[in-house]
Design a protein around this motif. Structure first.
Motif, short mmCIF file in Angstrom:
data_model
loop_
_atom_site.label_atom_id
_atom_site.label_comp_id
_atom_site.label_asym_id
_atom_site.label_seq_id
_atom_site.Cartn_x
_atom_site.Cartn_y
_atom_site.Cartn_z
N SER A 92 0.82 -1.20 0.00
CA SER A 92 0.00 0.00 0.00
C SER A 92 0.87 1.27 0.00
O SER A 92 0.59 2.21 -0.73
N SER B 25 2.96 2.07 -3.27
CA SER B 25 2.28 2.18 -4.56
C SER B 25 2.65 3.49 -5.29
O SER B 25 2.95 3.46 -6.50
N ALA B 26 2.67 4.59 -4.54
CA ALA B 26 2.97 5.87 -5.20
C ALA B 26 4.39 5.89 -5.75
O ALA B 26 4.64 6.30 -6.89
N ALA C 267 4.42 3.96 -8.74
CA ALA C 267 3.74 4.63 -9.85
C ALA C 267 4.61 5.74 -10.44
O ALA C 267 4.65 5.91 -11.66
N GLN D 234 -3.16 0.63 -6.95
CA GLN D 234 -3.68 1.92 -6.49
C GLN D 234 -4.89 2.17 -7.36
O GLN D 234 -4.79 2.20 -8.58
N GLY D 235 -6.02 2.35 -6.70
CA GLY D 235 -7.24 2.34 -7.47
C GLY D 235 -7.41 0.95 -8.02
O GLY D 235 -7.37 0.01 -7.28
N MET D 236 -7.61 0.81 -9.30
CA MET D 236 -7.76 -0.50 -9.89
C MET D 236 -6.50 -0.91 -10.63
O MET D 236 -6.38 -2.03 -11.10
N LEU E 206 0.18 -2.09 -10.12
CA LEU E 206 1.41 -1.31 -10.22
C LEU E 206 2.65 -2.18 -10.07
O LEU E 206 3.73 -1.81 -10.50
N LYS F 207 -1.32 8.97 -14.11
CA LYS F 207 -0.95 8.20 -12.92
C LYS F 207 -1.34 8.93 -11.64
O LYS F 207 -1.44 8.35 -10.58
N PRO G 233 -5.22 7.87 -9.43
CA PRO G 233 -5.55 7.01 -8.29
C PRO G 233 -5.25 7.64 -6.95
O PRO G 233 -5.78 7.20 -5.94
N PHE G 234 -4.38 8.68 -6.92
CA PHE G 234 -3.99 9.26 -5.63
C PHE G 234 -4.78 10.52 -5.29
O PHE G 234 -4.47 11.20 -4.35
N LEU H 13 -9.00 4.45 -11.96
CA LEU H 13 -10.14 4.33 -11.03
C LEU H 13 -11.31 3.61 -11.69
O LEU H 13 -12.47 3.85 -11.37
N LYS I 174 0.26 9.35 0.16
CA LYS I 174 1.31 8.62 -0.55
C LYS I 174 1.94 9.52 -1.62
O LYS I 174 3.15 9.52 -1.83
N LEU J 144 5.79 11.58 -2.01
CA LEU J 144 6.71 11.57 -3.15
C LEU J 144 7.03 12.98 -3.67
O LEU J 144 7.98 13.16 -4.42
#
Lengths: 612, 188
Positions: free
Chosen positions: A65, A68-69, A72, A140-142, A145, B48, B51-52, B90, B176, B180
């Protein structure tokens, strides 16, 4: 006693079950404990692995979790920091993050020798030995990654087993307790068994002791009875002896009176006759007393009991009357017995009379004969010799006797008959006679059931013929004056009576009061043919000794004894010595006349016998 | 047909990613990133971010696509169409629009501003308060920044995040992503 035994049996059963089950129960308990311990260990192991897997999966998910960022946005530095953060868990060996195409993105390894897969494909967590590998997809989301890869050690088996050591200790202790319980139980059961056996032995010993006591009591009772009878016998014997002497005088005097007819009238004659009858009845009574006292002189001969019973049947029929039937059951091949036939007939007659009196309304009298054997035990209890006996059983169907009567039935003067109807001497005569003949008498009776009296007479083993020589009185044989008779008698009246009879019979008579006088008379008168002596004499010599001394001096001398009762001097064990002539007091004129004549006539035979 | 198209897209993305990776590896070694790769990365980052980011309720209908609007012209803007091809965010398909600077589409969820000077500022001002994630590039116009602003540090594409602007546009940025970011202002 029964209760005890039952309890004992119950104990036995329980003891048996306990004995059989306890070791198995203990073994099963130990087995169960061990099994339970193993199950707990396995379960704990499984639980531990599951928990560990879950823990590692959680760690893996957290990493996935947070990373993930970084994944990404291709931030290796951040990713590396996240991965390295897991190093605080000492069990994590390797942590790595793979990109979406499975390429290595960031990794951490605790040691250099841990190989990391260059690429990763998603797979289920696979615990291999002491390693646990978990991979988790990063989303992340769907959007997928990448993948997180975690490899951890699980506690080494040694450390895990340290945790189980306490459990193992507990199980071992419990097992030990079980084993000890089993052993203790076993010993207890063994002790119980010993105790039970001892209890059994004790009961047996007690039983034996009781049996011995009973046996002894029976024997003592029998002995007391015998002693009582013995004492009674001595008493009655003594009295009877004195009575005989007195009766001798009375009868003798009355007979003298009777013979002097010129002096007495008819009236006086009848009176004298009555007196004689009375005296004779008294003499009969004293005879019976002597019989009970076992001091009547017997003249035993080998006899056939069957023949004797058959010969008595007419007499018995007359005695018992019409209302009583008589049955005789006579065994074939019956042994002979050595007994006084007259006295045996007397005894049977007495029994028959008693039976008749017990059967007022008629009935049946049964006389049986049989050959029997009395064994050691019976003989011991009844103070007789074991061996072969001839049984004569006289049974009636009368009223029977209760126990207390039974125990006294043989005692003299004991009677259940009305006063004047019985002397109480009938069974006493039977008892005395049988005892004197070395036999045994026994009464069996139940009230209302009748009575059986069994007479046992010892088997006669000699082979001589049974000879019944009934003594027939045939007139009054007169004496001869050349036959000189020496009468030795300490009782002056009796001596005078005897001398009177012999004189009257025509014998020449000398008299002496004791042995010494008699020997002087013998020396002075060598013509003496017959010594007529009382057995019991005062002054050092008894009749037997006197006779022996006289025979030594004059071998051809004839001897006739007389006695109130017969002591051993003349009667060995109650029996007449062979070749000895004896007339019992009180004797009648006729009896003495016959006897003396017989002695003179039988001179040859008796002399030969005595010489033997 | 669809599968074939998706497979083709995946292969294309794969190629791009591999290329990016290889390039980034090469860049690490070379300590330099060629401008074209930098633009490609930025173009990829646009979708990208989705999702965040949490849009307010009502910004999306379940059937709606995620709309990325590109206003203006720069090397990144040219690559966006290529980068999002076959991607989804998403659970929504991604749609790229190139509206004019004066009238950005009201359906925009992510707005990449490739304008300079006052044009950029006025565009940003126009979407203020609307649920739009505004993305700018410091290389284009350092003074007019949106919620996310690309920067290049150590030859790597990074981004700054302006939380106040995000709050004005009713957007919640995932921590998250904040982690970054090379700079978050104001400090959360």
């Amino acid at each position: 006693m029964i209760q005890e035994r039952r309890t004992e049996e119950l104990h036995g059963v329980l003891g048996m079950e306990r004995r059989n089950f306890m070791p198995f129960v203990a073994a099963a308990g130990v087995l169960l404990l061990l099994l339970a311990g193993a199950v707990i260990v396995l379960y704990n192991e499984q639980t531990y692995r599951e928990a560990k897997t879950q823990q590692v999966e959680a760690q893996s998910r957290i990493l996935a979790s947070t990373v993930s960022a970084a994944l990404a946005f291709d931030d290796r530095k951040a990713a590396h920091e996240y991965v390295k953060a897991l190093a605080v868990d000492p069990q994590i060996q390797t942590a790595a993050v793979y990109g979406p195409q499975g390429q290595l993105f960031a990794s951490y390894s605790r040691s250099a020798d841990v190989a990391l897969p260059a690429k990763i494909s998603e797979a289920a967590p696979t615990p291999t030995g002491e390693q646990l590998v978990v991979t988790t997809p990063v989303r992340q989301g769907m959007a997928p990654l990448g993948t997180v890869y975690l490899q951890t050690t699980i506690d080494p088996i040694s450390r895990r087993f340290e945790r189980y050591a306490v459990l193992a200790l507990l199980v071992t202790m419990a097992s030990l307790i079980f084993v000890m319980l089993g052993v203790a139980q076993r010993q207890l059961a063994a002790a119980n068994e010993r105790l039970r056996r001892q209890g059994h032995d004790l009961v047996d010993a007690n039983e034996k002791l009781r049996a011995q006591i009973e046996q002894r009591e029976t024997a003592e009772a029998a002995l007391r009875q015998v002693q009582k009878m013995e004492a009674m016998g001595q008493l009655t014997g003594g009295i009877a002896h004195d009575f005989n002497n007195l009766l001798q005088v009375i009868i003798g005097s009355l007979e003298v009176l009777q013979r002097r007819q010129q002096v007495v009238g008819d009236d006086a004659k009848r009176t004298i006759a009555a007196a004689v009858r009375g005296a004779e009845r008294a003499a009969t009574l004293t005879q019976r007393l002597l019989a009970f006292a076992r001091r009547q002189p017997l003249n035993p001969k080998p006899i056939d009991v069957n023949k004797l019973v058959t010969g008595m049947s007419e007499l018995l029929h007359r005695t018992l009357g019409e209302s009583i039937t008589i049955e005789t059951v006579l065994a074939g091949g019956i042994w002979r017995v050595n007994a006084d036939a007259n006295q045996l007939e007397n005894a049977l007659l007495n029994l028959a009379v008693n039976a008749r009196d017990a059967m007022d309304k008629g009935g049946k009298l049964t006389i049986e004969t049989a050959n029997t054997h009395l064994d050691e035990a019976y003989a011991h209890t009844n103070e007789i010799d074991p061996g072969q006996y001839v049984l004569i059983a006289v049974s009636d169907t009368g009223a029977g006797m209760p126990g207390d009567v039974l125990s006294k039935a043989f005692e003299p003067f004991f009677t259940t008959k009305d006063v004047g109807k019985g002397s109480g001497l009938g069974l006493s005569q039977v008892y005395g006679f049988i005892k004197q003949s070395e036999g045994h008498a026994k009464i069996y009776s139940e009230p209302g059931e009748g009575t059986t009296i069994k007479l046992y007479l010892p088997r006669f083993m000699a082979s001589s013929e049974a000879t019944d020589l009934p003594l027939e009185a045939c007139g009054l044989p007169a004496g001869q004056s050349d036959r000189l008779v020496l009468v030795v008698e300490d009782d002056a009246d009796v001596r005078a009576h005897a001398v009177g009879i012999l004189n009257e019979l025509g014998y020449s008579v000398l008299e002496a009061a004791d042995g010494a006088a008699a020997l002087q008379a013998l020396d002075a008168h060598p013509g003496i043919k017959l010594l007529f002596t009382d057995v019991g004499l005062p002054g050092g010599l008894n009749g037997r000794q006197l006779a022996d001394e006289a025979r030594r001096r004059c071998p051809n001398l004839l001897v006739l004894y007389t006695t109130g009762y017969a002591r051993n001097a003349i009667v060995h064990q109650g029996r007449l010595d062979p070749g000895v002539d004896l007339i019992t007091k009180p004797f009648t004129f006729a009896a003495l006349a016959t006897k003396v004549n017989a002695v003179f006539d039988g001179r040859e035979g008796s002399h030969r016998a005595s010489a033997l | 047909m669809r599968r074939k198209a998706r497979t083709v897209a995946a292969v294309r993305l794969l190629l791009v990613a591999i290329a990016a990776c290889l390039l980034s590896l090469a860049a690490t070694h070379a300590r330099a990133q060629t401008p074209s790769v930098e633009y490609a990365v930025k173009a990829t980052y646009l979708y990208k971010f989705a999702p965040f980011v949490e849009w307010p309720a009502g910004a999306f209908e379940p059937s709606d696509p995620l709309v990325i609007c590109v206003v203006g012209n720069d090397p990144v803007a040219d690559l966006v169409d290529e980068a999002v091809k076959g991607q989804a965010a998403l659970g929504h398909p991604i749609e790229v629009m190139h509206p004019g600077a004066s009238s950005p589409d009201a359906r925009c969820h992510i707005l990449y501003v490739a304008l300079r000077g006052a044009a950029a500022a006025s565009l940003l001002e126009r979407v203020r308060g609307k649920p739009v994630l505004t993305v700018t590039d410091a290389a284009n116009e350092p003074r007019a920044t949106g919620i996310v602003n690309f920067v290049v540090q150590d030859n790597r594409v990074r981004f700054e995040i302006d939380l106040r602007a995000a709050a004005e546009n009713h957007l919640v940025i995932s921590s998250k992503l904040l982690n970054l970011a090379s700079r978050v202002s104001p400090k959360p």
